[in-house]
Design a protein around this motif. Sequence first.
Motif, PDB file in Angstrom:
ATOM      1  N   ALA A   6      38.385  16.730 -15.509  1.00  0.00           N
ATOM      2  CA  ALA A   6      39.767  16.223 -15.545  1.00  0.00           C
ATOM      3  C   ALA A   6      40.812  17.167 -14.956  1.00  0.00           C
ATOM      4  CB  ALA A   6      40.147  15.883 -16.988  1.00  0.00           C
ATOM      5  N   GLY A   7      40.424  18.393 -14.598  1.00  0.00           N
ATOM      6  CA  GLY A   7      41.423  19.386 -14.179  1.00  0.00           C
ATOM      7  C   GLY A   7      42.330  18.931 -13.049  1.00  0.00           C
ATOM      8  N   GLY A   8      41.758  18.273 -12.051  1.00  0.00           N
ATOM      9  CA  GLY A   8      42.565  17.826 -10.913  1.00  0.00           C
ATOM     10  C   GLY A   8      43.578  16.783 -11.345  1.00  0.00           C
ATOM     11  N   ALA A   9      43.130  15.804 -12.122  1.00  0.00           N
ATOM     12  CA  ALA A   9      44.041  14.753 -12.595  1.00  0.00           C
ATOM     13  C   ALA A   9      45.134  15.365 -13.459  1.00  0.00           C
ATOM     14  CB  ALA A   9      43.251  13.699 -13.390  1.00  0.00           C
TER      15      ALA A   9
ATOM     16  N   SER B 147      43.225  18.350  -5.114  1.00  0.00           N
ATOM     17  CA  SER B 147      42.991  18.515  -6.553  1.00  0.00           C
ATOM     18  C   SER B 147      41.769  19.393  -6.842  1.00  0.00           C
ATOM     19  CB  SER B 147      42.777  17.141  -7.190  1.00  0.00           C
ATOM     20  OG  SER B 147      41.679  16.510  -6.569  1.00  0.00           O
ATOM     21  N   SER B 148      41.061  19.797  -5.771  1.00  0.00           N
ATOM     22  CA  SER B 148      39.771  20.481  -5.995  1.00  0.00           C
ATOM     23  C   SER B 148      39.906  21.788  -6.773  1.00  0.00           C
ATOM     24  CB  SER B 148      39.100  20.787  -4.656  1.00  0.00           C
ATOM     25  OG  SER B 148      39.004  19.629  -3.910  1.00  0.00           O
ATOM     26  N   ALA B 149      40.956  22.564  -6.465  1.00  0.00           N
ATOM     27  CA  ALA B 149      41.082  23.872  -7.132  1.00  0.00           C
ATOM     28  C   ALA B 149      41.268  23.714  -8.640  1.00  0.00           C
ATOM     29  CB  ALA B 149      42.217  24.678  -6.503  1.00  0.00           C
ATOM     30  N   PRO B 150      42.229  22.889  -9.109  1.00  0.00           N
ATOM     31  CA  PRO B 150      42.315  22.742 -10.577  1.00  0.00           C
ATOM     32  C   PRO B 150      41.096  22.061 -11.186  1.00  0.00           C
ATOM     33  CG  PRO B 150      43.960  21.356  -9.471  1.00  0.00           C
ATOM     34  CD  PRO B 150      43.368  22.242  -8.430  1.00  0.00           C
ATOM     35  N   THR B 151      40.433  21.185 -10.416  1.00  0.00           N
ATOM     36  CA  THR B 151      39.201  20.575 -10.951  1.00  0.00           C
ATOM     37  C   THR B 151      38.161  21.675 -11.193  1.00  0.00           C
ATOM     38  OG1 THR B 151      39.618  18.504  -9.788  1.00  0.00           O
ATOM     39  CG2 THR B 151      37.362  18.883 -10.521  1.00  0.00           C
ATOM     40  N   ALA B 152      38.029  22.585 -10.218  1.00  0.00           N
ATOM     41  CA  ALA B 152      37.033  23.660 -10.361  1.00  0.00           C
ATOM     42  C   ALA B 152      37.384  24.571 -11.537  1.00  0.00           C
ATOM     43  CB  ALA B 152      36.948  24.469  -9.066  1.00  0.00           C
ATOM     44  N   VAL B 153      38.673  24.831 -11.737  1.00  0.00           N
ATOM     45  CA  VAL B 153      39.083  25.680 -12.877  1.00  0.00           C
ATOM     46  C   VAL B 153      38.729  24.985 -14.194  1.00  0.00           C
ATOM     47  CG1 VAL B 153      41.082  26.650 -14.095  1.00  0.00           C
ATOM     48  CG2 VAL B 153      40.903  26.887 -11.609  1.00  0.00           C
TER      49      VAL B 153
ATOM     50  N   SER C 159      37.779   2.506 -12.920  1.00  0.00           N
ATOM     51  CA  SER C 159      39.088   2.458 -13.589  1.00  0.00           C
ATOM     52  C   SER C 159      38.913   2.661 -15.092  1.00  0.00           C
ATOM     53  CB  SER C 159      39.806   1.137 -13.297  1.00  0.00           C
ATOM     54  OG  SER C 159      39.019   0.037 -13.691  1.00  0.00           O
ATOM     55  N   GLU C 160      37.827   2.149 -15.635  1.00  0.00           N
ATOM     56  CA  GLU C 160      37.545   2.362 -17.063  1.00  0.00           C
ATOM     57  C   GLU C 160      37.294   3.851 -17.328  1.00  0.00           C
ATOM     58  OE1 GLU C 160      34.396  -0.076 -18.594  1.00  0.00           O
ATOM     59  OE2 GLU C 160      34.652   0.677 -20.628  1.00  0.00           O
ATOM     60  N   ALA C 161      36.541   4.474 -16.410  1.00  0.00           N
ATOM     61  CA  ALA C 161      36.261   5.909 -16.571  1.00  0.00           C
ATOM     62  C   ALA C 161      37.556   6.720 -16.502  1.00  0.00           C
ATOM     63  CB  ALA C 161      35.282   6.381 -15.495  1.00  0.00           C
ATOM     64  N   MET C 162      38.524   6.254 -15.693  1.00  0.00           N
ATOM     65  CA  MET C 162      39.804   6.971 -15.607  1.00  0.00           C
ATOM     66  C   MET C 162      40.582   6.877 -16.913  1.00  0.00           C
ATOM     67  SD  MET C 162      40.016   8.691 -12.898  1.00  0.00           S
ATOM     68  CE  MET C 162      41.669   9.292 -13.214  1.00  0.00           C
ATOM     69  N   THR C 163      40.466   5.745 -17.612  1.00  0.00           N
ATOM     70  CA  THR C 163      41.120   5.643 -18.925  1.00  0.00           C
ATOM     71  C   THR C 163      40.567   6.729 -19.841  1.00  0.00           C
ATOM     72  OG1 THR C 163      41.445   3.263 -18.709  1.00  0.00           O
ATOM     73  CG2 THR C 163      41.472   4.145 -20.940  1.00  0.00           C
ATOM     74  N   SER C 164      39.233   6.884 -19.834  1.00  0.00           N
ATOM     75  CA  SER C 164      38.610   7.906 -20.686  1.00  0.00           C
ATOM     76  C   SER C 164      39.041   9.301 -20.254  1.00  0.00           C
ATOM     77  CB  SER C 164      37.079   7.801 -20.607  1.00  0.00           C
ATOM     78  OG  SER C 164      36.663   6.538 -21.034  1.00  0.00           O
ATOM     79  N   LYS C 165      39.027   9.541 -18.927  1.00  0.00           N
ATOM     80  CA  LYS C 165      39.362  10.883 -18.439  1.00  0.00           C
ATOM     81  C   LYS C 165      40.792  11.251 -18.827  1.00  0.00           C
ATOM     82  CE  LYS C 165      37.829  12.273 -14.406  1.00  0.00           C
ATOM     83  NZ  LYS C 165      37.587  12.691 -13.011  1.00  0.00           N
ATOM     84  N   ASN C 166      41.740  10.354 -18.569  1.00  0.00           N
ATOM     85  CA  ASN C 166      43.143  10.664 -18.845  1.00  0.00           C
ATOM     86  C   ASN C 166      43.405  10.776 -20.346  1.00  0.00           C
ATOM     87  OD1 ASN C 166      43.685  10.712 -16.117  1.00  0.00           O
ATOM     88  ND2 ASN C 166      44.334   8.581 -16.010  1.00  0.00           N
TER      89      ASN C 166
END
Length: 338
Positions: free
Chosen positions: A278-281, A141-147, A53-60
């Motif tokens: 972060a692309g998928g998120a 979410s895989s396609a936008p993550t890969a992009v 959850s901490e890593a998600m704060t950083s990612k977002n």
Amino acid sequence: MKHEEVRIRHGRRSGLPLIVAIHSTALGPAAGGIRVRRYPDWRDGLADALRLSEAMTSKNAAAGLDFGGGKSVIALGPDVDLTPELREAALLDLGEVIESFGGAYFGGPDVGTGPDDMVVVRRTTSRVFCLPESQGGTGSSSAPTAVGVFEALRAGATRVFGSASLSGRTVVISGLGSVGGLLARHVAEAGARVLVSDVDDSKRSSGYEWVLPEKALRTPADILVPAAVGGVLSAELVPELSAPMIVGPANNQLTDESVADALAARGIVWVPDFVASAGGAVYILLREIEGLSHAEAMSRVHAIGDTVSSVLDAARANGSTPLREALSLVDARLAGSR
Ligand SMILES: NC(=O)c1ccc[n+]([C@@H]2O[C@H](COP(=O)([O-])OP(=O)(O)OC[C@H]3O[C@@H](n4cnc5c(N)ncnc54)[C@H](O)[C@@H]3O)[C@@H](O)[C@H]2O)c1
């Protein structure tokens, strides 16, 4: 405790331990996946939820999203037989816990769950994202993550090799799963020589050059892409690495933050995973919760390349590491929200 709130509940239908950890809502509602995983003890699941959850704060935050960080874990003991009935009961139980936050947390797919599971979760909460397209969602979410990773790769290549072009570069992808497979295609289409590796031997027939999993990270290459599991880059491994650049979607790649210093000391450019992946998120949250169009959301995914460029430029200018600069970016966004 660094987290705003953590709820642990014994599922009333499933009897399984359910954990929802909200690290931060400073920028907006917390968002992060629902993990279904086996743990020796449910407290290991709690540790996972706190860390992730901490890593998600950083990612977002680094992605410029107005969302905070959260994570859910349905912790399976070593002997639990996860029948379809038990899985459904656990997902309904978890939906109730999510609902109890009143909109402070949104859950989506993660390790052990997919868009179809979100349809079940939605029966007990509306605070869920990444539903199948047939259910009005945006699907995997895989396609936008890969992009996003591809953009990070090009931005990194510009700094390391002087050109965003991947033509003639050798790229090793460790983990040919949903994201790794799509990324392999993007990289091959860009003219790179692609070497792949996976613990699943059936992936050998992918058509790409094959590297044994135990050799993948050390294989001579221009770019190494960790696309399997976390915790793969350790202080012990750093002296044995040969690629001058590492960027990939796998979450929490470093065994600890000091590995970022060891990589920089060896002249290896490591793009922080929470920036590159972060692309998928970005895509799913902007489309499903903020209502942006496909084109608007994809332009924000492509912007991951700009974030990577500024992080790498700042690291070079300040004699610092990309990790430190990416964390400064996160801190600045969080401070601006106060
Ligand atoms: N899917 C997304 O949108 C997304 C977003 C952000 C981050 N990530 C992260 O990216 C990574 C890949 O995600 P995915 O959705 O492609 O997962 P996936 O489960 O589809 O693929 C992972 C692949 O890695 C392989 N693998 C597992 N252990 C390995 C090892 N030690 N060496 C080599 N291969 C190994 C698996 O067999 C599988 O083929 C994960 O760490 C995930 O958390 C994914």
